[in-house]
Motif scaffolding. Structure first.
Motif, PDB file in Angstrom:
ATOM      1  N   ASP A 102       7.263  22.043 -12.538  1.00  0.00           N
ATOM      2  CA  ASP A 102       7.214  21.781 -11.097  1.00  0.00           C
ATOM      3  C   ASP A 102       7.855  22.965 -10.366  1.00  0.00           C
ATOM      4  O   ASP A 102       8.814  22.825  -9.597  1.00  0.00           O
ATOM      5  CB  ASP A 102       7.936  20.469 -10.766  1.00  0.00           C
ATOM      6  N   ASN A 103       7.317  24.141 -10.637  1.00  0.00           N
ATOM      7  CA  ASN A 103       7.952  25.393 -10.225  1.00  0.00           C
ATOM      8  C   ASN A 103       8.057  25.561  -8.712  1.00  0.00           C
ATOM      9  O   ASN A 103       8.901  26.319  -8.239  1.00  0.00           O
ATOM     10  CB  ASN A 103       7.165  26.581 -10.816  1.00  0.00           C
ATOM     11  N   TYR A 104       7.217  24.869  -7.947  1.00  0.00           N
ATOM     12  CA  TYR A 104       7.227  25.039  -6.492  1.00  0.00           C
ATOM     13  C   TYR A 104       7.856  23.846  -5.787  1.00  0.00           C
ATOM     14  O   TYR A 104       7.520  23.531  -4.649  1.00  0.00           O
ATOM     15  CB  TYR A 104       5.793  25.246  -5.996  1.00  0.00           C
ATOM     16  N   ALA A 105       8.773  23.164  -6.487  1.00  0.00           N
ATOM     17  CA  ALA A 105       9.422  22.007  -5.875  1.00  0.00           C
ATOM     18  C   ALA A 105      10.287  22.404  -4.681  1.00  0.00           C
ATOM     19  O   ALA A 105      10.471  21.619  -3.739  1.00  0.00           O
ATOM     20  CB  ALA A 105      10.280  21.275  -6.919  1.00  0.00           C
ATOM     21  N   GLU A 106      10.834  23.616  -4.713  1.00  0.00           N
ATOM     22  CA  GLU A 106      11.710  24.055  -3.624  1.00  0.00           C
ATOM     23  C   GLU A 106      10.946  24.357  -2.334  1.00  0.00           C
ATOM     24  O   GLU A 106      11.582  24.478  -1.275  1.00  0.00           O
ATOM     25  CB  GLU A 106      12.502  25.296  -4.055  1.00  0.00           C
ATOM     26  N   TRP A 107       9.635  24.500  -2.423  1.00  0.00           N
ATOM     27  CA  TRP A 107       8.880  24.851  -1.216  1.00  0.00           C
ATOM     28  C   TRP A 107       8.932  23.750  -0.170  1.00  0.00           C
ATOM     29  O   TRP A 107       8.828  24.015   1.019  1.00  0.00           O
ATOM     30  CB  TRP A 107       7.419  25.139  -1.591  1.00  0.00           C
ATOM     31  N   ASP A 108       9.092  22.511  -0.616  1.00  0.00           N
ATOM     32  CA  ASP A 108       9.137  21.406   0.342  1.00  0.00           C
ATOM     33  C   ASP A 108      10.416  21.415   1.172  1.00  0.00           C
ATOM     34  O   ASP A 108      10.508  20.712   2.186  1.00  0.00           O
ATOM     35  CB  ASP A 108       9.022  20.072  -0.394  1.00  0.00           C
ATOM     36  N   LEU A 109      11.425  22.185   0.746  1.00  0.00           N
ATOM     37  CA  LEU A 109      12.700  22.221   1.476  1.00  0.00           C
ATOM     38  C   LEU A 109      12.871  23.474   2.322  1.00  0.00           C
ATOM     39  O   LEU A 109      13.875  23.589   3.044  1.00  0.00           O
ATOM     40  CB  LEU A 109      13.870  22.144   0.477  1.00  0.00           C
ATOM     41  N   ARG A 110      11.934  24.383   2.230  1.00  0.00           N
ATOM     42  CA  ARG A 110      12.170  25.682   2.867  1.00  0.00           C
ATOM     43  C   ARG A 110      12.195  25.583   4.397  1.00  0.00           C
ATOM     44  O   ARG A 110      12.843  26.395   5.050  1.00  0.00           O
ATOM     45  CB  ARG A 110      11.084  26.667   2.430  1.00  0.00           C
ATOM     46  N   ASP A 111      11.500  24.603   4.964  1.00  0.00           N
ATOM     47  CA  ASP A 111      11.446  24.482   6.427  1.00  0.00           C
ATOM     48  C   ASP A 111      12.339  23.368   6.966  1.00  0.00           C
ATOM     49  O   ASP A 111      12.291  23.066   8.162  1.00  0.00           O
ATOM     50  CB  ASP A 111       9.994  24.216   6.873  1.00  0.00           C
ATOM     51  N   ILE A 112      13.141  22.760   6.126  1.00  0.00           N
ATOM     52  CA  ILE A 112      14.010  21.664   6.573  1.00  0.00           C
ATOM     53  C   ILE A 112      15.333  22.234   7.045  1.00  0.00           C
ATOM     54  O   ILE A 112      15.968  23.034   6.344  1.00  0.00           O
ATOM     55  CB  ILE A 112      14.228  20.644   5.445  1.00  0.00           C
ATOM     56  N   ASP A 113      15.748  21.787   8.223  1.00  0.00           N
ATOM     57  CA  ASP A 113      17.020  22.237   8.799  1.00  0.00           C
ATOM     58  C   ASP A 113      17.665  21.052   9.499  1.00  0.00           C
ATOM     59  O   ASP A 113      17.044  20.406  10.358  1.00  0.00           O
ATOM     60  CB  ASP A 113      16.789  23.386   9.781  1.00  0.00           C
ATOM     61  N   PHE A 114      18.890  20.735   9.107  1.00  0.00           N
ATOM     62  CA  PHE A 114      19.604  19.616   9.708  1.00  0.00           C
ATOM     63  C   PHE A 114      20.343  20.110  10.964  1.00  0.00           C
ATOM     64  O   PHE A 114      21.197  21.008  10.889  1.00  0.00           O
ATOM     65  CB  PHE A 114      20.607  19.022   8.717  1.00  0.00           C
ATOM     66  N   VAL A 115      19.994  19.524  12.068  1.00  0.00           N
ATOM     67  CA  VAL A 115      20.633  19.863  13.353  1.00  0.00           C
ATOM     68  C   VAL A 115      21.188  18.580  13.968  1.00  0.00           C
ATOM     69  O   VAL A 115      20.799  17.461  13.613  1.00  0.00           O
ATOM     70  CB  VAL A 115      19.624  20.541  14.307  1.00  0.00           C
ATOM     71  N   GLU A 116      22.075  18.774  14.934  1.00  0.00           N
ATOM     72  CA  GLU A 116      22.721  17.614  15.555  1.00  0.00           C
ATOM     73  C   GLU A 116      21.775  16.827  16.451  1.00  0.00           C
ATOM     74  O   GLU A 116      21.991  15.635  16.698  1.00  0.00           O
ATOM     75  CB  GLU A 116      23.933  18.071  16.371  1.00  0.00           C
ATOM     76  N   ASP A 117      20.725  17.443  16.956  1.00  0.00           N
ATOM     77  CA  ASP A 117      19.823  16.756  17.882  1.00  0.00           C
ATOM     78  C   ASP A 117      18.784  15.901  17.176  1.00  0.00           C
ATOM     79  O   ASP A 117      17.938  15.281  17.853  1.00  0.00           O
ATOM     80  CB  ASP A 117      19.100  17.794  18.759  1.00  0.00           C
ATOM     81  N   ASP A 118      18.796  15.865  15.835  1.00  0.00           N
ATOM     82  CA  ASP A 118      17.801  15.061  15.119  1.00  0.00           C
ATOM     83  C   ASP A 118      18.006  13.583  15.411  1.00  0.00           C
ATOM     84  O   ASP A 118      19.145  13.083  15.467  1.00  0.00           O
ATOM     85  CB  ASP A 118      17.919  15.292  13.600  1.00  0.00           C
ATOM     86  N   SER A 119      16.902  12.894  15.570  1.00  0.00           N
ATOM     87  CA  SER A 119      16.974  11.435  15.725  1.00  0.00           C
ATOM     88  C   SER A 119      17.277  10.797  14.383  1.00  0.00           C
ATOM     89  O   SER A 119      17.225  11.435  13.324  1.00  0.00           O
ATOM     90  CB  SER A 119      15.653  10.905  16.278  1.00  0.00           C
TER      91      SER A 119
END
Length: 441
Positions: free
Chosen positions: A178-195
């Motif tokens: 599952d060599n590309y498992a990390e690709w699903d996390l590359r655009d995730i960013d935790f910010v304070e304004d998230d619902s």
């Protein structure tokens, strides 16, 4: 009552009576503990008692003021010498003597070399301890010794493919499961304004990623534990089993992840042993059925059986007449035909049978490719032999070429060139000779 040596004075607990630091000699109660119950001489002479400890309990006098290896050296001095050598280093005898304060440089060197270096008693004791350790670990797993320079196969080489892309120098794989498992996390960013919903979704993605990492580690562990790194070596080990055990090995491989590698190998080995036992039992039953009661007769039986099997597998011209074995007239015709062949004459009498066996009807050549290239006699031959025109033309060309090369052609050579039914080959061979296409050698 008894005098013993306390090995490490720095670890002695304080006196249970007055809580003072214990100075040698001191008393240890032999009936209390653990933890050990120590008293100084003053508390012991006063008959100090505490909880379960009574003044009439048996005791030991803890002291190091007695000789061990040399009458002029006490046990305390022996420990001081060893501690000084450890602190100052072997050979720095002046520093060792200064730290001990009770012995000279020459006395320290002479005593240490005599009793700790050249003492045969210590050498035999160490040898016995080593042998005992080897005997203790004899039945355990073989320890792994890492190599100084592990193999480093180049990328996409034969060795790298055989090792499933495993790199021993890094203890890892070139391409992970599952060599590309990390690709699903590359655009995730935790910010304070998230619902709350968006935050929960991001956390779910992270949990999914962790589960994929666990699956990756689980698969790597299975590969390492079961020795699946070198695939070629693993396949060679499988081939040492009989075909039946190999099929079982392939079937049970999916269950290897449930049990450990040792248990799985024991399971396969037990079934291989069972297969061998069943085969041996079957062989012995065959001997008993044949009336054989000793192994000498069994060897003769096996030799004769092998000879009979080889004779049965040999293909002879007699096989052509097996279908007419119940017809005496057909057998006589075959014998006369065989006599003509042996004498060099062309057999003219075809085999006929009165056994009632129906022959196949002639082949219908209408619409078959190559029919227009045949003359009437060749068409009649293809119909009776039930041979398609295209195949007949190929066989005819092959026989003509071989006859031109050799200056003649025998029936055995024709059979070697045409890998079809021997009866059909004979009919084609006889037809070509009768029509003058080829000549007999």
């Amino acid at each position: 009552d008894r005098v013993s040596l306390y090995n490490d004075p720095s670890d002695k607990p304080p006196c249970r009576g007055c809580s003072s630091y214990l100075m040698e000699p001191y008393i240890k109660c032999a009936e209390c503990g653990p933890p050990p119950f120590f008293l100084c001489l003053q508390c012991f002479t006063r008959g100090f008692e505490y909880k379960k400890h009574q003044s009439d309990h048996t005791y030991e006098i803890m002291t190091s003021d007695f000789p061990v290896l040399d009458p002029s050296w006490t046990a305390q001095e022996e420990m001081a010498l060893l501690e000084a050598v450890m602190d100052c280093g072997f050979g720095n005898w002046q520093d060792v003597a200064n730290q001990m304060c009770t012995k000279t440089k020459e006395e320290c060197e002479k005593h240490y070399m005599k009793h700790f270096i050249n003492n045969p008693l210590f050498a035999s004791t160490l040898l016995n301890l080593k042998q005992a350790e080897e005997a203790k670990t004899a039945d355990t797993a073989i320890p792994f010794h890492s190599t100084d320079d592990p193999p480093r196969p180049t990328f996409d080489s034969l060795l790298s493919r055989d090792m499933a892309g495993y790199m021993p120098a890094r203890a890892d794989f070139i391409e992970e499961f599952d060599n590309y498992a990390e690709w699903d996390l590359r655009d995730i960013d935790f910010v304070e304004d998230d619902s709350d919903i968006l935050h929960a979704l991001k956390m779910a993605v992270v949990d999914i990623y962790h589960s994929r990492l666990k699956e990756r580690q689980r698969r790597k562990k299975i590969i390492r534990d079961h020795g699946l790194i070198n695939l070629r070596k693993f396949q060679l080990m499988e081939r040492r089993y009989p075909k039946e055990v190999q099929d079982l090995y392939e079937t049970m491989r999916r269950f290897a992840r449930i049990v450990g590698p040792v248990e799985h190998d024991k399971f396969i080995e037990s079934h291989a042993l069972e297969f061998e036992l069943r085969r041996e039992i079957k062989r012995l039953q065959e001997y008993r059925t044949a009336g054989i009661t000793n192994f000498c007769s069994a060897r003769t039986y096996d030799h004769l059986k092998k000879t009979r099997e080889e004779e049965r597998l040999k293909r002879t011209m007699l096989s052509e007449v097996l279908q007419y074995i119940q017809d005496s007239s057909a057998c006589q015709q075959w014998l006369r035909r065989q006599a003509d062949i042996d004498s060099g004459l062309s057999p003219s009498t075809p085999l006929t049978s009165n056994s009632g066996r129906r022959s196949a009807p002639p082949l219908n050549l209408t619409g078959l490719p190559g029919t227009e290239k045949l003359n009437e006699k060749e068409k009649e031959l293809c119909q009776m032999v039930r041979l398609v025109p295209g195949a007949y033309l190929e066989y005819k060309s092959a026989l003509l070429n071989e006859c031109n090369k050799q200056g003649g052609l025998r029936l055995a050579q024709a059979r070697a060139l045409i890998k079809i039914d021997v009866n059909k080959t004979r009919k084609i061979y006889d037809f070509l000779i009768r029509e003058g296409y080829i000549t007999k050698a």
